[in-house]
Motif scaffolding. Structure first.
Motif, PDB file in Angstrom:
ATOM      1  N   GLU A 243       0.791  -0.731   0.239  1.00  0.00           N
ATOM      2  CA  GLU A 243       0.210  -0.415   0.233  1.00  0.00           C
ATOM      3  C   GLU A 243       0.775   1.398  -0.563  1.00  0.00           C
ATOM      4  O   GLU A 243       2.013   1.112  -0.030  1.00  0.00           O
ATOM      5  CB  GLU A 243      -0.834   0.410   1.272  1.00  0.00           C
ATOM      6  N   TRP A 244       0.286   2.238  -0.226  1.00  0.00           N
ATOM      7  CA  TRP A 244       0.985   3.851  -0.867  1.00  0.00           C
ATOM      8  C   TRP A 244       0.268   4.757  -0.258  1.00  0.00           C
ATOM      9  O   TRP A 244      -1.077   4.431   0.299  1.00  0.00           O
ATOM     10  CB  TRP A 244       1.526   4.291  -2.319  1.00  0.00           C
ATOM     11  N   THR A 245       1.517   5.747   1.152  1.00  0.00           N
ATOM     12  CA  THR A 245       0.777   6.855   1.973  1.00  0.00           C
ATOM     13  C   THR A 245       1.541   8.187   1.818  1.00  0.00           C
ATOM     14  O   THR A 245       2.430   7.934   0.692  1.00  0.00           O
ATOM     15  CB  THR A 245       0.561   6.301   3.514  1.00  0.00           C
ATOM     16  N   GLY A 246       0.824   9.199   2.034  1.00  0.00           N
ATOM     17  CA  GLY A 246       1.204  10.423   1.495  1.00  0.00           C
ATOM     18  C   GLY A 246       0.901  11.119   0.151  1.00  0.00           C
ATOM     19  O   GLY A 246       0.174  10.470  -0.811  1.00  0.00           O
ATOM     20  N   GLU A 247       1.263  12.340  -0.053  1.00  0.00           N
ATOM     21  CA  GLU A 247       0.932  12.999  -1.317  1.00  0.00           C
ATOM     22  C   GLU A 247       1.360  12.138  -2.665  1.00  0.00           C
ATOM     23  O   GLU A 247       2.201  11.549  -2.907  1.00  0.00           O
ATOM     24  CB  GLU A 247       0.761  14.586  -1.102  1.00  0.00           C
ATOM     25  N   LYS A 248       0.892  12.303  -3.723  1.00  0.00           N
ATOM     26  CA  LYS A 248       1.119  12.415  -5.062  1.00  0.00           C
ATOM     27  C   LYS A 248       2.247  13.003  -5.357  1.00  0.00           C
ATOM     28  O   LYS A 248       2.608  14.373  -4.833  1.00  0.00           O
ATOM     29  CB  LYS A 248       0.152  12.853  -5.641  1.00  0.00           C
ATOM     30  N   GLY A 249       3.251  12.400  -5.794  1.00  0.00           N
ATOM     31  CA  GLY A 249       5.081  12.628  -5.885  1.00  0.00           C
ATOM     32  C   GLY A 249       5.740  12.376  -4.545  1.00  0.00           C
ATOM     33  O   GLY A 249       7.477  12.704  -4.820  1.00  0.00           O
ATOM     34  N   HIS A 250       5.442  11.715  -3.092  1.00  0.00           N
ATOM     35  CA  HIS A 250       5.949  11.273  -2.528  1.00  0.00           C
ATOM     36  C   HIS A 250       4.760  10.007  -1.332  1.00  0.00           C
ATOM     37  O   HIS A 250       5.203  10.993  -0.257  1.00  0.00           O
ATOM     38  CB  HIS A 250       6.152  13.245  -1.144  1.00  0.00           C
ATOM     39  N   LYS A 251       4.920   9.347  -2.299  1.00  0.00           N
ATOM     40  CA  LYS A 251       4.341   8.117  -2.049  1.00  0.00           C
ATOM     41  C   LYS A 251       4.783   7.357  -1.103  1.00  0.00           C
ATOM     42  O   LYS A 251       6.514   7.291  -1.641  1.00  0.00           O
ATOM     43  CB  LYS A 251       3.409   7.791  -2.363  1.00  0.00           C
ATOM     44  N   GLN A 252       4.585   6.753   0.389  1.00  0.00           N
ATOM     45  CA  GLN A 252       5.731   6.290   1.131  1.00  0.00           C
ATOM     46  C   GLN A 252       4.562   4.827   0.613  1.00  0.00           C
ATOM     47  O   GLN A 252       4.176   4.214   1.593  1.00  0.00           O
ATOM     48  CB  GLN A 252       5.686   5.920   2.033  1.00  0.00           C
ATOM     49  N   PRO A 253       5.663   3.799   0.117  1.00  0.00           N
ATOM     50  CA  PRO A 253       5.141   2.376  -0.082  1.00  0.00           C
ATOM     51  C   PRO A 253       4.967   1.420   1.639  1.00  0.00           C
ATOM     52  O   PRO A 253       6.331   1.247   2.158  1.00  0.00           O
ATOM     53  CB  PRO A 253       6.268   1.386  -0.687  1.00  0.00           C
ATOM     54  N   TRP A 254       4.030   0.625   1.673  1.00  0.00           N
ATOM     55  CA  TRP A 254       4.342  -0.469   3.133  1.00  0.00           C
ATOM     56  C   TRP A 254       4.111  -1.459   2.505  1.00  0.00           C
ATOM     57  O   TRP A 254       3.650  -2.261   1.254  1.00  0.00           O
ATOM     58  CB  TRP A 254       3.168   0.011   3.978  1.00  0.00           C
ATOM     59  N   TYR A 255       4.309  -2.450   3.755  1.00  0.00           N
ATOM     60  CA  TYR A 255       4.592  -4.051   2.973  1.00  0.00           C
ATOM     61  C   TYR A 255       3.309  -4.374   4.400  1.00  0.00           C
ATOM     62  O   TYR A 255       4.192  -4.205   5.406  1.00  0.00           O
ATOM     63  CB  TYR A 255       5.376  -4.846   2.720  1.00  0.00           C
ATOM     64  N   ILE A 256       2.499  -5.393   3.670  1.00  0.00           N
ATOM     65  CA  ILE A 256       1.712  -5.725   5.218  1.00  0.00           C
ATOM     66  C   ILE A 256       2.429  -7.388   4.465  1.00  0.00           C
ATOM     67  O   ILE A 256       1.675  -7.797   3.492  1.00  0.00           O
ATOM     68  CB  ILE A 256      -0.058  -5.319   4.462  1.00  0.00           C
TER      69      ILE A 256
END
Length: 240
Positions: free
Chosen positions: A111-124
């Motif tokens: 999944e990704w969080t944050g604003e467009k262009g600065h999104k942080q990926p997460w692994y679940i």
């Protein structure tokens, strides 16, 4: 959710985790035409577990993405997920829900969080790192010619617990026993809906953590993609 998954184990490993007879699977399961992947994207053809046709146990490569013919004529985009709130009864997925239930084996999802262009990926992934069994619906049948109407979508539900902080949707993930029941396409659609709503694995089964933005590039595919970039690994218990 859900826009990227991992499938880095072998077909036999997923079959074994499901409780299938691995010897039988080796005789009449799917072929081994792809290697491990830590970055499976829509439009590709990951493993799909099913019991269509002869009711045998199979794993085949099936395209991630589905669009019925009438939707293509109206230029409706190809779907990659199906919201449980609409999938069981809406015209787009209703026929698949009735007789096209299958399982996507996976080791985790992004999944990704944050604003467009600065999104942080997460692994679940599962906290015990065992294989996951994601609810899917598909138009695929072994005897059909492949096309947009033979792909699959992953069934999603509203996120709960700490998972909400990562994304408001999550895949419906089953235990092996409930996954086997989901794949029984003689199960009435209303009972399948109850199954997906009532027995999906809860948030405390999972852990999630930040990973490198290298995963953003679909062509990247290696084990480092799922390594945490921070020492803290979050779980639903941590957020309680």
């Amino acid at each position: 959710m859900c826009g990227r998954i991992t499938q880095h184990r072998s077909q036999v490993a997923y079959a074994h985790a499901m409780g299938w007879n691995v010897d039988d699977f080796g005789r009449h399961g799917g072929g081994s035409g792809r290697g491990p992947s830590w970055n499976v994207a829509p439009g590709t053809a990951p493993w799909l577990m099913h019991r269509f046709g002869d009711d045998g146990e199979h794993i085949d490569q099936v395209t991630w993405g589905y669009r019925p013919s009438w939707a293509a004529e109206k230029k409706i985009p190809i779907a990659i997920n199906a919201r449980i709130e609409k999938a069981a009864t809406g015209p787009y997925f209703r026929s698949l829900w009735k007789s096209g239930r299958a399982i996507v084996p996976a080791d985790g999802w992004y999944e990704w969080t944050g604003e467009k262009g600065h999104k942080q990926p997460w692994y679940i992934r599962r906290r015990d790192d065992r294989p996951m069994f994601l609810a899917a619906i598909t138009g695929y049948r072994p005897e059909k010619e492949p096309g947009e109407n033979t792909g699959f979508v992953i069934v999603t539900a509203a996120a709960e617990g700490g998972l909400v902080d990562v994304h408001d949707r999550r895949p419906v993930v089953f235990s092996a026993e409930d996954a086997a029941l989901w794949m029984d396409n003689s199960l009435p659609p209303d009972q399948a809906e109850h199954l997906a709503r009532a027995v999906a694995l809860p948030p405390d089964v999972f852990e999630w953590y930040k990973v490198s933005t290298d995963v953003n590039r679909v062509g990247n595919n290696n084990a480092q993609l799922i390594e945490p970039i921070e020492s803290d690994v979050a779980t639903e218990e941590d957020d309680a």
